[in-house]
Design a protein around this motif. Structure first.
Motif, short mmCIF file in Angstrom:
data_model
loop_
_atom_site.label_atom_id
_atom_site.label_comp_id
_atom_site.label_asym_id
_atom_site.label_seq_id
_atom_site.Cartn_x
_atom_site.Cartn_y
_atom_site.Cartn_z
N ILE A 109 0.84 -1.21 0.00
CA ILE A 109 0.00 0.00 0.00
C ILE A 109 0.87 1.25 0.00
O ILE A 109 0.63 2.20 -0.75
CB ILE A 109 -0.94 -0.01 1.22
N LEU A 110 1.89 1.24 0.85
CA LEU A 110 2.79 2.40 0.90
C LEU A 110 3.49 2.60 -0.44
O LEU A 110 3.66 3.74 -0.90
CB LEU A 110 3.82 2.21 2.01
N SER A 111 3.91 1.51 -1.07
CA SER A 111 4.60 1.61 -2.35
C SER A 111 3.68 2.18 -3.43
O SER A 111 4.13 2.92 -4.31
CB SER A 111 5.12 0.22 -2.79
N SER A 112 2.40 1.84 -3.35
CA SER A 112 1.46 2.36 -4.35
C SER A 112 1.33 3.87 -4.26
O SER A 112 1.15 4.56 -5.25
CB SER A 112 0.09 1.70 -4.18
N TYR A 113 1.46 4.40 -3.02
CA TYR A 113 1.39 5.85 -2.85
C TYR A 113 2.64 6.55 -3.38
O TYR A 113 2.63 7.75 -3.59
CB TYR A 113 1.19 6.20 -1.38
N ASN A 114 3.69 5.77 -3.58
CA ASN A 114 4.91 6.35 -4.13
C ASN A 114 4.99 6.19 -5.65
O ASN A 114 6.02 6.48 -6.25
CB ASN A 114 6.15 5.71 -3.49
N ASN A 164 6.88 12.95 1.00
CA ASN A 164 8.05 12.67 1.82
C ASN A 164 7.69 11.82 3.03
O ASN A 164 8.46 10.94 3.45
CB ASN A 164 8.69 13.99 2.27
N THR A 165 6.52 12.09 3.61
CA THR A 165 6.08 11.30 4.77
C THR A 165 5.86 9.84 4.38
O THR A 165 6.29 8.92 5.09
CB THR A 165 4.78 11.88 5.35
N VAL A 166 5.20 9.61 3.24
CA VAL A 166 4.94 8.24 2.79
C VAL A 166 6.26 7.54 2.46
O VAL A 166 6.45 6.36 2.79
CB VAL A 166 4.02 8.25 1.56
N LYS A 167 7.20 8.25 1.84
CA LYS A 167 8.51 7.66 1.54
C LYS A 167 9.22 7.25 2.82
O LYS A 167 9.86 6.19 2.88
CB LYS A 167 9.36 8.65 0.75
N ASP A 168 9.11 8.07 3.86
CA ASP A 168 9.74 7.75 5.14
C ASP A 168 9.07 6.54 5.77
O ASP A 168 9.75 5.66 6.31
CB ASP A 168 9.64 8.95 6.08
N PHE A 169 7.73 6.46 5.69
CA PHE A 169 7.01 5.30 6.21
C PHE A 169 7.46 4.03 5.48
O PHE A 169 7.67 2.98 6.10
CB PHE A 169 5.50 5.48 6.04
N GLU A 170 7.60 4.13 4.16
CA GLU A 170 8.00 2.97 3.37
C GLU A 170 9.42 2.52 3.75
O GLU A 170 9.68 1.32 3.91
CB GLU A 170 7.95 3.31 1.88
N ARG A 171 10.32 3.47 3.93
CA ARG A 171 11.70 3.14 4.31
C ARG A 171 11.73 2.44 5.67
O ARG A 171 12.42 1.42 5.84
CB ARG A 171 12.53 4.42 4.37
N GLN A 218 2.24 10.56 -7.00
CA GLN A 218 3.14 11.70 -6.89
C GLN A 218 2.62 12.87 -7.73
O GLN A 218 2.73 14.03 -7.33
CB GLN A 218 4.55 11.31 -7.33
N ALA A 219 2.03 12.54 -8.89
CA ALA A 219 1.44 13.59 -9.71
C ALA A 219 0.19 14.16 -9.05
O ALA A 219 -0.08 15.36 -9.11
CB ALA A 219 1.09 13.03 -11.09
N LEU A 220 -0.56 13.28 -8.38
CA LEU A 220 -1.80 13.70 -7.73
C LEU A 220 -1.50 14.63 -6.55
O LEU A 220 -2.23 15.59 -6.31
CB LEU A 220 -2.58 12.47 -7.24
N TYR A 221 -0.41 14.36 -5.84
CA TYR A 221 -0.08 15.15 -4.66
C TYR A 221 1.15 16.04 -4.87
O TYR A 221 1.88 16.35 -3.96
CB TYR A 221 0.17 14.21 -3.47
N ILE A 222 1.37 16.44 -6.13
CA ILE A 222 2.54 17.25 -6.45
C ILE A 222 2.55 18.56 -5.69
O ILE A 222 3.59 19.13 -5.39
CB ILE A 222 2.60 17.51 -7.98
N SER A 223 1.34 19.05 -5.36
CA SER A 223 1.25 20.31 -4.63
C SER A 223 1.44 20.13 -3.13
O SER A 223 1.41 21.09 -2.37
CB SER A 223 -0.11 20.98 -4.89
#
Length: 238
Positions: free
Chosen positions: A194-199, A215-222, A204-209
Motif C-alpha cells: 500500500i505504501l509503495s502504491s502511494y509512491n 516525503n512522509t509516505v517515503k519515510d514510512f516505506e523506508r 506523486q502527480a496527484l499530490y505534487i502540490s
C-alpha cells in the motif's frame, strides 16, 4: 484426532456453512482452541475468552452451540447482534493489536443442513500473534481487573499463573529471536504494498502540490522495509 485438527484448520481458514457443519459433526467437547456458547454472552466475558485464546495459540469461539453432557447441541442464536455493533462493544476491552474477526453464519431451510437448518451462528476467529503477547484487557469490569492476564488451559479460560506467564513470555521471546511470524510477515508486506502504491508516479502527480505528504509516505516505506529486514534477520546481507 487428525480429523478434528483438519476440520479445525478448514474452519479457521474459511469459516462458512460447510466447514462449520463438518466441525460440529466431528467435535464432541471443548478444547483449548475451541469454545462454545449457547447464547451471545456479555461483552466483557467474551473479551476475556478472546484474550485468553490470543495469549495461548489463537482459536475459535462459536456462539449458538451448547456444550452438554451428551455432546454439542447446535441450538442457534435467538438474539443475533450485528457483527459491527459487537466489534464496537469489544473494542472497549480488546487491545488494538489483537487480531480477530467475527463471521455470521446463517443456514437456510434445506434439509441437507440437518440440525443446523434455519439457524444462525457466529464464529469468532482469534489469530495467534506472539510478537504482541501478553494481551491484557484495556478496560476492567466486574469480572476482572485491567491487570489480569488470561490464557486457555484445560479447555477453559483462566487467569495466568506463574508458569503460564513464563510460557507466554517464552513464546514472544522465540519470535523476537528467530524473526517475525509468517502471519505477521504477510500483513507487513501487504502494508508495504500500500505504501509503495502511494509512491507511484500516479500518486506523486496527484499530490505534487503537497510534497510533505510524499516525503512522509517515503519515510514510512523506508521504515517499514527496515522493520521487515530486521524481522527476517537479513538487514546485513548484501
Amino acid at each position: 484426532m487428525n480429523s478434528i485438527k483438519e476440520n479445525f484448520a478448514k474452519l479457521f481458514d474459511d469459516p462458512n456453512r460447510v466447514t462449520l457443519k463438518d466441525s460440529l459433526m466431528n467435535l464432541t467437547t471443548e478444547y483449548d482452541d475451541y469454545e462454545f456458547k449457547e447464547i451471545e454472552i456479555e461483552t466483557p466475558i467474551l473479551a476475556k475468552h478472546i484474550i485468553g485464546m490470543a495469549n495461548t495459540n489463537g482459536g475459535i469461539i462459536i456462539l449458538g452451540v451448547e456444550d452438554t453432557e451428551n455432546g454439542l447441541k447446535p441450538c442457534g442464536l435467538e438474539i443475533n447482534t450485528d457483527t459491527t455493533d459487537m466489534k464496537k462493544q469489544l473494542a472497549k476491552y480488546l487491545p488494538h493489536e489483537l487480531r480477530y474477526d467475527i463471521h455470521q453464519i446463517d443456514y437456510d431451510e434445506r434439509d441437507e443442513w440437518g440440525d443446523l437448518k434455519n439457524k444462525s451462528f457466529k464464529i469468532i476467529k482469534i489469530d495467534f500473534t506472539p510478537e504482541y503477547i501478553p494481551f491484557l484487557p484495556i478496560k476492567g469490569s466486574k469480572y476482572y481487573e485491567k491487570t489480569d492476564v488470561f490464557c486457555r488451559k484445560n479447555s477453559s479460560t483462566t487467569r495466568c499463573e506463574y508458569d503460564d506467564l513464563q510460557d507466554i513470555f517464552n513464546k514472544r521471546k522465540s519470535i523476537n529471536r528467530y524473526g517475525i511470524s509468517a502471519l505477521t510477515l504477510r500483513n507487513e508486506l501487504e502494508e508495504l504494498k500500500i505504501l509503495s502504491s502511494y509512491n507511484s508516479i500516479f500518486y506523486q502527480a496527484l499530490y505534487i502540490s503537497n510534497p510533505s505528504f510524499i516525503n512522509t509516505v517515503k519515510d514510512f516505506e523506508r521504515r517499514k522495509i527496515k522493520y521487515i529486514e530486521q524481522g527476517l534477520n537479513i538487514e546485513d546481507i548484501d
